[in-house]
Design a protein around this motif. Structure first.
Motif, PDB file in Angstrom:
ATOM      1  N   ILE A 143       0.878  -1.118  -0.115  1.00 13.03           N
ATOM      2  CA  ILE A 143      -0.159   0.145  -0.008  1.00 13.03           C
ATOM      3  C   ILE A 143       0.910   1.374   0.193  1.00 13.03           C
ATOM      4  N   ALA A 144       0.830   1.863  -1.051  1.00 10.40           N
ATOM      5  CA  ALA A 144       1.835   3.258  -1.447  1.00 10.40           C
ATOM      6  C   ALA A 144       0.678   4.286  -0.700  1.00 10.40           C
ATOM      7  N   VAL A 145       1.300   5.044   0.309  1.00 10.40           N
ATOM      8  CA  VAL A 145       0.580   6.268   0.925  1.00 10.40           C
ATOM      9  C   VAL A 145       1.420   7.404   0.559  1.00 10.40           C
ATOM     10  N   LEU A 146       0.583   8.167  -0.535  1.00  3.42           N
ATOM     11  CA  LEU A 146       1.243   9.306  -1.207  1.00  3.42           C
ATOM     12  C   LEU A 146       0.540  10.334  -0.125  1.00  3.42           C
ATOM     13  N   ASP A 147       1.438  11.248   0.633  1.00  3.78           N
ATOM     14  CA  ASP A 147       0.663  12.000   1.608  1.00  3.78           C
ATOM     15  C   ASP A 147       1.995  13.090   2.123  1.00  3.78           C
ATOM     16  N   THR A 148       1.647  13.361   3.388  1.00  7.25           N
ATOM     17  CA  THR A 148       2.588  14.298   4.105  1.00  7.25           C
ATOM     18  C   THR A 148       3.747  13.665   4.540  1.00  7.25           C
ATOM     19  N   GLY A 149       3.940  12.107   4.356  1.00  3.99           N
ATOM     20  CA  GLY A 149       4.979  11.517   4.790  1.00  3.99           C
ATOM     21  C   GLY A 149       4.299  10.604   5.811  1.00  3.99           C
ATOM     22  N   VAL A 150       5.171   9.933   6.650  1.00  6.86           N
ATOM     23  CA  VAL A 150       4.722   8.712   7.899  1.00  6.86           C
ATOM     24  C   VAL A 150       5.684   8.662   8.878  1.00  6.86           C
ATOM     25  N   ASN A 151       5.143   8.696  10.158  1.00  3.07           N
ATOM     26  CA  ASN A 151       5.961   8.277  11.152  1.00  3.07           C
ATOM     27  C   ASN A 151       6.297   6.995  11.034  1.00  3.07           C
ATOM     28  N   VAL A 152       7.210   6.518  10.361  1.00  8.15           N
ATOM     29  CA  VAL A 152       7.581   5.182  10.224  1.00  8.15           C
ATOM     30  C   VAL A 152       8.139   4.500  11.359  1.00  8.15           C
ATOM     31  N   ASN A 153       8.367   5.148  12.354  1.00  9.25           N
ATOM     32  CA  ASN A 153       9.199   4.708  14.044  1.00  9.25           C
ATOM     33  C   ASN A 153       7.515   4.356  14.828  1.00  9.25           C
ATOM     34  N   HIS A 154       6.512   4.994  14.307  1.00  8.72           N
ATOM     35  CA  HIS A 154       5.236   4.770  15.299  1.00  8.72           C
ATOM     36  C   HIS A 154       5.154   3.150  15.460  1.00  8.72           C
ATOM     37  N   TYR A 155       4.910   2.995  16.940  1.00  8.98           N
ATOM     38  CA  TYR A 155       4.649   1.632  17.345  1.00  8.98           C
ATOM     39  C   TYR A 155       3.933   0.837  16.305  1.00  8.98           C
ATOM     40  N   ASP A 166      11.123  10.210   0.092  1.00 10.99           N
ATOM     41  CA  ASP A 166      10.740  11.663   0.183  1.00 10.99           C
ATOM     42  C   ASP A 166      10.808  12.122  -1.225  1.00 10.99           C
ATOM     43  N   PHE A 167       9.698  12.769  -1.812  1.00 10.20           N
ATOM     44  CA  PHE A 167       9.717  13.280  -3.170  1.00 10.20           C
ATOM     45  C   PHE A 167       9.666  14.853  -3.361  1.00 10.20           C
ATOM     46  N   THR A 168       9.937  15.367  -2.170  1.00 11.37           N
ATOM     47  CA  THR A 168       9.789  16.945  -1.957  1.00 11.37           C
ATOM     48  C   THR A 168      10.906  17.622  -1.772  1.00 11.37           C
ATOM     49  N   THR A 169      12.074  16.870  -1.606  1.00 14.08           N
ATOM     50  CA  THR A 169      13.522  17.546  -1.231  1.00 14.08           C
ATOM     51  C   THR A 169      14.002  18.236  -2.623  1.00 14.08           C
ATOM     52  N   ALA A 170      15.103  19.248  -2.187  1.00 15.33           N
ATOM     53  CA  ALA A 170      15.497  20.097  -3.295  1.00 15.33           C
ATOM     54  C   ALA A 170      16.207  19.169  -4.319  1.00 15.33           C
ATOM     55  N   SER A 171      16.634  18.003  -3.898  1.00 14.22           N
ATOM     56  CA  SER A 171      17.157  17.179  -4.765  1.00 14.22           C
ATOM     57  C   SER A 171      16.341  15.968  -5.712  1.00 14.22           C
ATOM     58  N   GLY A 172      14.857  16.043  -5.398  1.00 17.62           N
ATOM     59  CA  GLY A 172      14.041  15.244  -5.740  1.00 17.62           C
ATOM     60  C   GLY A 172      13.954  14.254  -5.015  1.00 17.62           C
ATOM     61  N   LEU A 173      14.062  13.023  -5.295  1.00 19.76           N
ATOM     62  CA  LEU A 173      13.668  11.603  -4.732  1.00 19.76           C
ATOM     63  C   LEU A 173      14.991  11.325  -3.517  1.00 19.76           C
ATOM     64  N   THR A 174      14.512  11.174  -2.322  1.00 15.11           N
ATOM     65  CA  THR A 174      15.353  10.807  -1.180  1.00 15.11           C
ATOM     66  C   THR A 174      15.042   9.730  -0.575  1.00 15.11           C
ATOM     67  N   ASN A 175      15.952   8.606  -0.913  1.00 16.62           N
ATOM     68  CA  ASN A 175      15.462   7.255  -0.159  1.00 16.62           C
ATOM     69  C   ASN A 175      15.516   7.198   1.428  1.00 16.62           C
ATOM     70  N   GLY A 176      14.861   6.526   2.177  1.00 20.43           N
ATOM     71  CA  GLY A 176      14.905   6.430   3.654  1.00 20.43           C
ATOM     72  C   GLY A 176      14.819   7.688   4.444  1.00 20.43           C
ATOM     73  N   GLN A 177      14.021   8.671   3.651  1.00 20.56           N
ATOM     74  CA  GLN A 177      13.494   9.850   4.189  1.00 20.56           C
ATOM     75  C   GLN A 177      12.087  10.056   4.070  1.00 20.56           C
ATOM     76  N   CYS A 178      11.119   9.982   5.135  1.00 23.83           N
ATOM     77  CA  CYS A 178       9.677  10.274   4.804  1.00 23.83           C
ATOM     78  C   CYS A 178       9.022  11.027   5.811  1.00 23.83           C
ATOM     79  N   ASN A 179       9.688  11.745   6.548  1.00 26.27           N
ATOM     80  CA  ASN A 179       9.228  12.436   7.865  1.00 26.27           C
ATOM     81  C   ASN A 179       8.073  13.102   7.647  1.00 26.27           C
ATOM     82  N   ASP A 180       7.077  13.089   8.537  1.00 24.73           N
ATOM     83  CA  ASP A 180       5.819  13.602   8.477  1.00 24.73           C
ATOM     84  C   ASP A 180       5.546  14.485   9.748  1.00 24.73           C
ATOM     85  N   ALA A 181       5.746  15.887   9.525  1.00 24.34           N
ATOM     86  CA  ALA A 181       5.448  16.885  10.767  1.00 24.34           C
ATOM     87  C   ALA A 181       4.120  17.560  10.563  1.00 24.34           C
ATOM     88  N   ASN A 182       3.412  16.757   9.868  1.00 23.32           N
ATOM     89  CA  ASN A 182       1.979  17.391   9.736  1.00 23.32           C
ATOM     90  C   ASN A 182       1.136  16.395  10.637  1.00 23.32           C
TER      91      ASN A 182
END
Length: 423
Positions: A143-155, A166-182
């Motif tokens: 299930i690909a969740v395209l959104d504000t990111g996900v807290n992947v450390n949530h229990y 993360d597809f929003t970084t200045a360099s484009g795609l960044t693997n291993g990063q999908c922080n959700d501050a929202n």
């Protein structure tokens, strides 16, 4: 169980999640004090495309002659004079959540070591089991969740994560990063596949055995660029093909008008065998208010149900966007039609602070259907995505929705085919 304390507060998303909005805006990027804008370029030839890329670089390349980049307003105006180029400003879209039926202003924070409910009302409703104590299914399905990111450390999510990008970084795609501050993306992911945590004392989603692909395509304010979203859709489809796995894309985001980048990406993913599920939008009960990409025929548009009954069935929430009465009763999906309904009001799920929150919107309804799709697909792995979609439609027909503005017997512009459930 070492869980972070749950926090439920009002107004946290009110800035950007009040509805579906589309606008054209400059990117928050500066170069020597000159503000740049995001631009989609369509060149008449690969040579022309390469020339522009050499001058301005590229963010996402969609074909040999189409790509997105960044430039100043003056550069944009100058290039528009080139007859070999077609330039359009990249649009912004927002997530589709609505707080009108959730927490009220002035609510105090609610702290808890454990979730106040492990199996929220939406789970019990979609499983058609008021005594449900756990959920299951979805093994082997992404299930690909395209959104504000996900807290992947949530229990309740950490054991489900397979990809974090993360597809929003200045360099484009960044693997291993999908922080959700929202918080929005973490909430959506939890509804689709939260597994209760290692000790099974947490909250459950529809398909806890599915694999999470957490793709951050929206910023922390809940808005993002259509080229980032389109790139993520295409990436998910390519990943599904490369890994030979079944994939469901959930997009709890939308805009009021069709966007060629996103619609082309949706069609591309659908052609690759990916099932696309999207929030219908929160512009109801007005007719003809389904947002995009949900309005596209190759996406399943999901309406939001409330936890109350009218005419013997769940009621479609007033905020849930509607289709057109002219297509009522035909059981054919056309542009702007609602397809399926699911729980979307006062939905309790995981939150980005490690706790839980209750919010409302068609954003919350969509992952119920994405999770259900994963659960059914895991049970029928030889099915194509179109066979799966037909099965979801048939399940929806079995529970007709007759409550709420526009809801009526059979296929209607408020609830679509009905409420698709496990049983």
């Amino acid at each position: 169980m070492n869980k972070a304390k749950a926090v439920v507060m009002s107004g946290l998303l009110a800035l950007s999640l009040a509805g579906t909005v589309i606008s054209v805006s400059a990117a928050d990027i500066s170069n020597k004090g000159v503000e740049k804008i995001r631009v989609f370029v369509e060149a008449s030839s690969q040579t022309q495309a390469n020339t522009v890329k050499g001058q301005h670089g590229k963010r996402w390349e969609f074909t040999a002659t189409t790509f997105s980049t960044e430039m100043t307003e003056k550069q944009f105006e100058a290039l528009q004079k080139n007859k070999n180029l077609k330039l359009t400003k990249v649009e912004e879209v927002t997530v589709a959540a609505d707080l009108r039926a959730a927490n009220k202003p002035g609510d105090v924070e609610v702290l808890a070591e454990y979730p106040s409910e492990q199996v929220p009302w939406g789970m019990k409703a979609i499983y058609n089991n008021s005594g449900l104590t756990t959920t299951s299914g979805g093994s082997g399905i992404n299930i690909a969740v395209l959104d504000t990111g996900v807290n992947v450390n949530h229990y309740d999510l950490v054991n489900t994560v397979e990809q974090c990008k993360d597809f929003t970084t200045a360099s484009g795609l960044t693997n291993g990063q999908c922080n959700d501050a929202n918080g929005h993306g973490t909430h959506v992911a939890g509804t689709a596949l939260a597994d209760g945590g290692s000790d099974k004392a947490g909250v459950y989603g529809v398909a806890p055995d599915a694999d999470l692909w957490a793709y951050k395509v929206l910023g922390d304010n809940g808005s993002g660029y259509s080229d980032d979203i389109a790139a993520a859709i295409r990436h998910a489809a390519d990943q599904a093909s490369a890994t030979g796995t079944k994939t469901v894309i959930n997009m709890s985001l939308g805009s009021s008008s069709n966007n060629s980048l996103i619609s082309s990406a949706v069609n591309y993913a659908y052609s690759k065998g990916v099932l696309i599920v999207a929030a219908a939008g929160n512009s109801g009960p007005q007719m003809g208010s389904i947002g995009y990409p949900a309005a596209l025929p190759n996406a399943i548009a999901v309406a939001a149900l409330e936890n109350r009954f009218v005419n013997g069935t769940h009621r479609v929430a007033d905020f849930s966007s509607r289709g057109y009465s002219s297509t009522d009763g035909d059981y054919i999906i056309q542009t702007g039609d609602v397809e399926i309904s699911a729980p979307g009001a006062a939905i309790y799920s995981t939150w980005n602070n490690g706790g839980y929150n209750s919010i409302s919107g068609t954003s919350m309804a969509s992952p119920h259907v994405a999770g259900l799709a994963a659960k059914i697909w895991a049970q029928n792995p030889l099915w194509s995505h179109t066979q799966l979609r037909t099965n979801l439609q048939n399940r929806a027909k079995a529970y007709d929705i007759k409550g709420g503005t526009g809801a009526a017997t059979g296929d209607d512009y408020a609830s679509g085919f009905g409420f698709a459930r496990v049983q």
